[in-house]
Structures are given as C-alpha cells and as structure tokens.
Design an enzyme around this catalytic site. Structure first.
Site, PDB file in Angstrom:
ATOM      1  N   TYR A  35      -2.415   0.566  24.131  1.00 57.86           N
ATOM      2  CA  TYR A  35      -3.166  -0.689  24.249  1.00 57.86           C
ATOM      3  C   TYR A  35      -2.203  -1.879  24.265  1.00 57.86           C
ATOM      4  O   TYR A  35      -1.955  -2.497  23.214  1.00 57.86           O
ATOM      5  CB  TYR A  35      -4.101  -0.844  23.041  1.00 57.86           C
ATOM      6  CG  TYR A  35      -5.309   0.057  22.977  1.00 57.86           C
ATOM      7  CD1 TYR A  35      -5.632   0.959  23.988  1.00 57.86           C
ATOM      8  CD2 TYR A  35      -6.164  -0.011  21.871  1.00 57.86           C
ATOM      9  CE1 TYR A  35      -6.757   1.763  23.899  1.00 57.86           C
ATOM     10  CE2 TYR A  35      -7.299   0.790  21.780  1.00 57.86           C
ATOM     11  CZ  TYR A  35      -7.589   1.676  22.791  1.00 57.86           C
ATOM     12  OH  TYR A  35      -8.712   2.466  22.699  1.00 57.86           O
ATOM     13  N   LYS A  78      -4.648   7.233  26.130  1.00 56.72           N
ATOM     14  CA  LYS A  78      -6.014   6.689  26.105  1.00 56.72           C
ATOM     15  C   LYS A  78      -5.885   5.218  26.444  1.00 56.72           C
ATOM     16  O   LYS A  78      -5.210   4.464  25.731  1.00 56.72           O
ATOM     17  CB  LYS A  78      -6.554   6.888  24.695  1.00 56.72           C
ATOM     18  CG  LYS A  78      -7.774   6.112  24.275  1.00 56.72           C
ATOM     19  CD  LYS A  78      -8.124   6.623  22.886  1.00 56.72           C
ATOM     20  CE  LYS A  78      -9.140   5.859  22.065  1.00 56.72           C
ATOM     21  NZ  LYS A  78     -10.085   5.031  22.680  1.00 56.72           N
TER      22      LYS A  78
HETATM   23  P1  FBP Z   1     -14.898   2.785  21.611  1.00 56.94           P
HETATM   24  O1  FBP Z   1     -15.188   3.879  22.601  1.00 56.94           O
HETATM   25  O2  FBP Z   1     -16.047   2.527  20.714  1.00 56.94           O
HETATM   26  O3  FBP Z   1     -14.385   1.552  22.318  1.00 56.94           O
HETATM   27  O4  FBP Z   1     -13.740   3.342  20.680  1.00 56.94           O
HETATM   28  C1  FBP Z   1     -12.442   3.570  21.155  1.00 56.94           C
HETATM   29  C2  FBP Z   1     -11.448   2.898  20.234  1.00 56.94           C
HETATM   30  O5  FBP Z   1     -10.115   3.064  20.675  1.00 56.94           O
HETATM   31  C3  FBP Z   1     -11.556   3.370  18.798  1.00 56.94           C
HETATM   32  O6  FBP Z   1     -10.805   4.518  18.555  1.00 56.94           O
HETATM   33  C4  FBP Z   1     -11.088   2.186  18.052  1.00 56.94           C
HETATM   34  O7  FBP Z   1     -11.697   2.055  16.820  1.00 56.94           O
HETATM   35  C5  FBP Z   1     -11.497   1.043  18.912  1.00 56.94           C
HETATM   36  O8  FBP Z   1     -11.700   1.522  20.211  1.00 56.94           O
HETATM   37  C6  FBP Z   1     -10.445  -0.018  18.942  1.00 56.94           C
HETATM   38  O9  FBP Z   1     -10.779  -0.943  19.941  1.00 56.94           O
HETATM   39  P2  FBP Z   1     -10.137  -2.377  19.989  1.00 56.94           P
HETATM   40  O10 FBP Z   1      -8.785  -2.288  19.359  1.00 56.94           O
HETATM   41  O11 FBP Z   1     -10.082  -2.717  21.438  1.00 56.94           O
HETATM   42  O12 FBP Z   1     -11.062  -3.251  19.233  1.00 56.94           O
END
Ligand code: FBP
Length: 262
Positions: free
Chosen positions: A146, A177
C-alpha cells in the site's frame, strides 16, 4: 522453499483471503452496522466456506479464536498493524514474531509495507526479517503493498499500483495485495509488473453485489489471482450468498451476471 501453488492458502492457483483485522486498522467503526461481527467467531464461521482459502487476523484474535477453527480454516497471521489512532506518517508496528505465528498454526504471513512513506526504509528492513523467517518455516508471505505517505497524493493511481506490485515481487513476497487501480487495463499492467508473483485485489468499502462482482470479474480477466477482502464480505447480511458468487467468478471464471443468476 515450498512452491506457492502447493500452499494451503492457494486453491487451483487462486486465493481468496477473508481479512478481519479492521478492529485494529480502522477501529470499532467498521462494525457499527453489523455489531454481531464484533465477535470474531462469526467471521471465522464465514471463513469455513469452501471459497475462502485463508482468514487474515492479528495475533490476539488468532490466540483467542483460531483453536476452535484450525481444522476448517487456514490461518494467515498478520504480523504488523497500525490503528487509526496513529496520526503520524504511515507506519505499522511489528506485533508478532514469525516463530510465534508458526506456533499459533499459521499457514501464511501477512505484512504491510507502505512504500513511499517516510518509514519505508524501516518497514522494508522489517519485511526482510519476516520474509526470510517465513522461508525457514515454509510459510509464504502476503504483502499488503500500500504505497502511501505525505509525498503520495493518490494511492490508487495506475502507476502507483504497478509500482506496488513490482516492489512486492522484488522484495520477495509470494502474493501482493493491492488496491484496485480503477480499470482492467491498469490492473493488467500491475499484474505484468509482478512477473510470476500472484496479485490479489484488496476489497475496499462495501458496495453492491453487482458492483463488487463486476470489479472482481475485471480483476480476474486482468490476470490477478483473487482477492483479499474484508468488509465487502462480512459487512453483508448474507456473506455466504456473496461467497457462493465469488467462488464461481474466481475459480470458474464466471461473469458477474452469471454468478448472480445462479
Ligand atoms: P477491506 O476489504 O475491508 O478493504 O479490507 C482489506 C484491508 O487491507 C484490511 O486487511 C485492512 O484492515 C484494511 O483493508 C486497511 O485498509 P486501509 O489501510 O486502506 O484503511
């Protein structure tokens, strides 16, 4: 090193990870409309669906709840995490060792790297330790790749997501992911940038069945290998209905329309 396709978190080359680390990452707000899901057992029950190849949780949830599900659910232990209470530059505390994850019965490890953050150097060094310890235990590593931080204004633009998948490949992740970059073409480029590493889409906030399945269809057409999804499954009143549809789109190549007609 075990080939990723032989890992229990992979079914026919595909992956469907059910994530439930939101209580840490976002706080109880994600459970406001589904207060019954505050009980992790309810989501572990959902993860017993055949479509789900692993459930991603933090250490405390694994310690308390996984023993009741270890015969029916594969465990992806998330090794780091941050709360929404943290207001600094993106970072994620390593809160579990790989040895302890293995002791808890993990089938795979999960680790967030915020490429582009001012903390990228330390996070990548931490990832090195986790990825290499994972190899010692034959545990594949899924990178929550991310890119974000003060220098990155748009964390889902195509060039950023392609960089996210490439970064994960080069650092030795088994699965990356990533967020959806907005189009099938952009996802296809992100998949190309990942070489032979598996790319899965992160679910995002809850949308309609059709909207979500159409995006999954596009992502699979783009060459991605599945999903790591949380809210779009467990915030639904009937998660099983959506998982039935996801099973046909991900493992059988069905369209969203066909999956919803079944
Ligand atoms: P979702 O499918 O609900 O978006 O979850 C994926 C995820 O990566 C979770 O593992 C994590 O809690 C969340 O999204 C973190 O999302 P962000 O950092 O964008 O708020």
């Amino acid at each position: 090193m075990i080939p990723i396709d032989d890992s229990p978190i992979v079914r026919d080359g595909k992956v469907l990870i059910l994530a439930m680390d939101h209580g840490l990452e976002h706080g109880p707000v994600d459970f406001e409309d589904v207060p019954e899901k505050l009980d992790p057992s309810t989501v572990f029950e959902t993860a017993t669906h055949d479509a789900v190849t692993a459930m991603a949780v933090q250490k405390g949830i694994a310690e308390g709840y996984y023993p009741s599900y270890e015969d029916d659910v594969n465990l992806l232990l998330k090794i780091n995490g941050t709360s929404n209470l943290w207001m600094g530059e993106p970072d994620s505390a390593v809160n579990c060792s790989v040895d302890y994850a293995a002791e808890l019965g993990a089938d795979a490890l999960g680790f967030t790297v915020y490429g582009g953050s001012n903390n990228e150097i330390e996070m990548v060094e931490e990832f090195r330790d986790v990825q290499e310890a994972g190899r010692d235990h034959d545990l594949p590593t899924v990178m929550w790749s991310y890119p974000r931080g003060q220098g990155l204004k748009n964390d889902t633009k195509p060039s950023t997501i392609s960089y996210a998948t490439r970064l994960a490949l080069e650092l030795g992740a088994d699965v990356a992911k990533v967020k959806y970059p907005g189009s099938k073409e952009a996802m296809a480029h992100a998949v190309d940038c990942a070489g032979d590493m598996k790319v899965v889409m992160s679910g995002g906030s809850k949308t309609s069945d059709y909207e979500f399945l159409s995006t999954v269809e596009a992502v699979m057409d783009a060459g991605a290998k599945g999903l790591a999804v949380g809210r779009n499954v467990w915030q639904r009143e009937d998660p099983t209905h959506l998982l039935d549809a996801l099973e046909t789109v991900i493992y059988e190549g069905a369209t969203a329309d066909a999956a919803l007609d079944e």
